[in-house]
Design an enzyme around this catalytic site. Sequence first.
Site, PDB file in Angstrom:
ATOM      1  N   ARG A   1      -3.278   9.482   4.054  1.00  9.50           N
ATOM      2  CA  ARG A   1      -1.930   9.220   4.551  1.00  9.50           C
ATOM      3  C   ARG A   1      -0.986  10.346   4.142  1.00  9.50           C
ATOM      4  O   ARG A   1      -1.329  11.202   3.317  1.00  9.50           O
ATOM      5  CB  ARG A   1      -1.421   7.875   4.017  1.00  9.50           C
ATOM      6  CG  ARG A   1      -2.110   6.668   4.613  1.00  9.50           C
ATOM      7  CD  ARG A   1      -1.719   5.373   3.897  1.00  9.50           C
ATOM      8  NE  ARG A   1      -2.265   5.304   2.554  1.00  9.50           N
ATOM      9  CZ  ARG A   1      -2.082   4.288   1.723  1.00  9.50           C
ATOM     10  NH1 ARG A   1      -1.336   3.262   2.095  1.00  9.50           N
ATOM     11  NH2 ARG A   1      -2.626   4.289   0.521  1.00  9.50           N
TER      12      ARG A   1
ATOM     13  N   LYS B   1       0.928   7.536  -2.406  1.00 15.08           N
ATOM     14  CA  LYS B   1       0.336   6.957  -3.610  1.00 15.08           C
ATOM     15  C   LYS B   1       1.023   7.465  -4.865  1.00 15.08           C
ATOM     16  O   LYS B   1       1.769   8.449  -4.853  1.00 15.08           O
ATOM     17  CB  LYS B   1      -1.161   7.295  -3.673  1.00 15.08           C
ATOM     18  CG  LYS B   1      -1.996   6.531  -2.648  1.00 15.08           C
ATOM     19  CD  LYS B   1      -1.796   5.030  -2.736  1.00 15.08           C
ATOM     20  CE  LYS B   1      -2.351   4.432  -4.015  1.00 15.08           C
ATOM     21  NZ  LYS B   1      -2.079   2.961  -4.085  1.00 15.08           N
TER      22      LYS B   1
ATOM     23  N   TYR C   1       4.791   4.649  -3.735  1.00 11.37           N
ATOM     24  CA  TYR C   1       4.179   3.527  -4.448  1.00 11.37           C
ATOM     25  C   TYR C   1       3.887   3.982  -5.873  1.00 11.37           C
ATOM     26  O   TYR C   1       3.374   5.087  -6.091  1.00 11.37           O
ATOM     27  CB  TYR C   1       2.869   3.100  -3.783  1.00 11.37           C
ATOM     28  CG  TYR C   1       3.039   2.378  -2.465  1.00 11.37           C
ATOM     29  CD1 TYR C   1       3.666   1.139  -2.396  1.00 11.37           C
ATOM     30  CD2 TYR C   1       2.555   2.938  -1.279  1.00 11.37           C
ATOM     31  CE1 TYR C   1       3.821   0.475  -1.196  1.00 11.37           C
ATOM     32  CE2 TYR C   1       2.702   2.280  -0.067  1.00 11.37           C
ATOM     33  CZ  TYR C   1       3.334   1.049  -0.028  1.00 11.37           C
ATOM     34  OH  TYR C   1       3.490   0.397   1.158  1.00 11.37           O
TER      35      TYR C   1
ATOM     36  N   HIS D   1       3.072   1.214  -8.718  1.00 10.35           N
ATOM     37  CA  HIS D   1       2.159   0.221  -9.315  1.00 10.35           C
ATOM     38  C   HIS D   1       1.976   0.505 -10.809  1.00 10.35           C
ATOM     39  O   HIS D   1       0.868   0.737 -11.288  1.00 10.35           O
ATOM     40  CB  HIS D   1       0.817   0.227  -8.585  1.00 10.35           C
ATOM     41  CG  HIS D   1       0.898  -0.141  -7.145  1.00 10.35           C
ATOM     42  ND1 HIS D   1       1.261  -1.396  -6.706  1.00 10.35           N
ATOM     43  CD2 HIS D   1       0.680   0.594  -6.022  1.00 10.35           C
ATOM     44  CE1 HIS D   1       1.253  -1.430  -5.381  1.00 10.35           C
ATOM     45  NE2 HIS D   1       0.921  -0.238  -4.943  1.00 10.35           N
TER      46      HIS D   1
ATOM     47  N   GLU E   1       6.969  -0.643  -3.805  1.00 12.10           N
ATOM     48  CA  GLU E   1       6.474  -2.029  -3.897  1.00 12.10           C
ATOM     49  C   GLU E   1       7.463  -3.000  -4.504  1.00 12.10           C
ATOM     50  O   GLU E   1       7.222  -4.216  -4.459  1.00 12.10           O
ATOM     51  CB  GLU E   1       5.149  -2.077  -4.663  1.00 12.10           C
ATOM     52  CG  GLU E   1       5.241  -1.826  -6.152  1.00 12.10           C
ATOM     53  CD  GLU E   1       5.140  -0.359  -6.534  1.00 12.10           C
ATOM     54  OE1 GLU E   1       5.015  -0.067  -7.736  1.00 12.10           O
ATOM     55  OE2 GLU E   1       5.192   0.501  -5.621  1.00 12.10           O
TER      56      GLU E   1
ATOM     57  N   ASP F   1      -4.415  -2.815  -7.007  1.00 10.04           N
ATOM     58  CA  ASP F   1      -3.340  -1.877  -7.345  1.00 10.04           C
ATOM     59  C   ASP F   1      -2.486  -2.401  -8.495  1.00 10.04           C
ATOM     60  O   ASP F   1      -1.882  -1.616  -9.236  1.00 10.04           O
ATOM     61  CB  ASP F   1      -2.434  -1.635  -6.131  1.00 10.04           C
ATOM     62  CG  ASP F   1      -2.935  -0.492  -5.255  1.00 10.04           C
ATOM     63  OD1 ASP F   1      -3.454   0.489  -5.809  1.00 10.04           O
ATOM     64  OD2 ASP F   1      -2.817  -0.585  -4.025  1.00 10.04           O
TER      65      ASP F   1
END
Length: 371
Positions: free
Chosen positions: A15, A75, A94, A96, A118, A270
């Site tokens: 991505r 990510k 993101y 996490h 998130e 995740d």
Amino acid sequence: MLIGVPREIKVREYRVGLTPTSVRELTAHGHDVLVETGAGIGIGMEDEIYIRAGAKIAAAPAEIFAKADLIIKVKEPQPAERKMLRPGQVLFTYLHLAPDPDQAKDLLTSGATCIAYETVTSPTGTLPLLAPMSEVAGRMAIQAGAYFLEKAHGGHGILIGGVPGVDPAKVVVIGGGVVGTHAVDVALGLGANVWVLDRNVDVLRRLWTQFGRSLNTAFSTRDALDRHLRAADLVVCGVLIPGAAAPKLITREHIKMMKTGSVIVDVAIDQGGCCETSRPTTHDEPTFIVDGVIHYCVANMPGGVPKTSAHALNNATLPFVMALADKGWKRALRDDQHLLAGLNIWNGKITCAPVAAALGLPHTPATEALL
């Protein structure tokens, strides 16, 4: 503002933080966009397409991290990327952080302002930047589960939908949120015997209304988990507590009672995973076996279908990226309490309470960053 888009370097992550369509919108607002060469290759977007959209191309990530005011990724930053972050820089991706103390430590040390997709909220209480990837992951969970249930791939050899005269697979979906809803949709479409477990009766009622009597629902208790896990062929774990570590609902004892050759797809990996025996895997080595049960715990599942995922993610993130670029991060967060909820790290402090609790570190209210 100068916005930087590095190429994703996590294993098999195809991505990209900004598509050419998003770049065009940002440059039309007068912003400069610097994209690392090859960043869009995974979604079929060559450098020339980005140039036509108004971007400039950087030969290496170091140039982007050195120059950009705002870094847009998909990510969480990998160790090499975290070393290049600097004080005053804004990272939007993101993160996490709850199950990742090493990343949290590096981000705290960097001095960067880190906003996590998130934990951004919406007026309806949903997670709008997590939802599109949860939709993808929920649907992929059934595809992956069906594949690994085949005998040639380690499973006990059952067809998800069965055939006339032969029972279909029993699919147990734990959690009736976005992941669970989309997993149910695909599993029912394939003809599986589908059960959803959730602790919210309103969620179960919504799913029953949406899918009809072909869907089975059960209130999630220890007894219900014992009963349904013992009979399951495929289990999809989709329970989420925003920002916090996922609850360990499937114990080692549950694994021991499950069928040999059954499959668990832990979409919650995740955030640490819903299963005590889960650990993150990659698209290169997606599974491992514990007590005869196949565990699929790929931490970036949507990266396997990047053309779908990147565009779906950009549809959700672009308005927030535009606000950060047009207003600057402080004003953007001050004007939007839901974007403020995404602030995880600022000035070497953790500003998201569930993340701080999960890591056992002090919490600083996000509103302090706006003073």
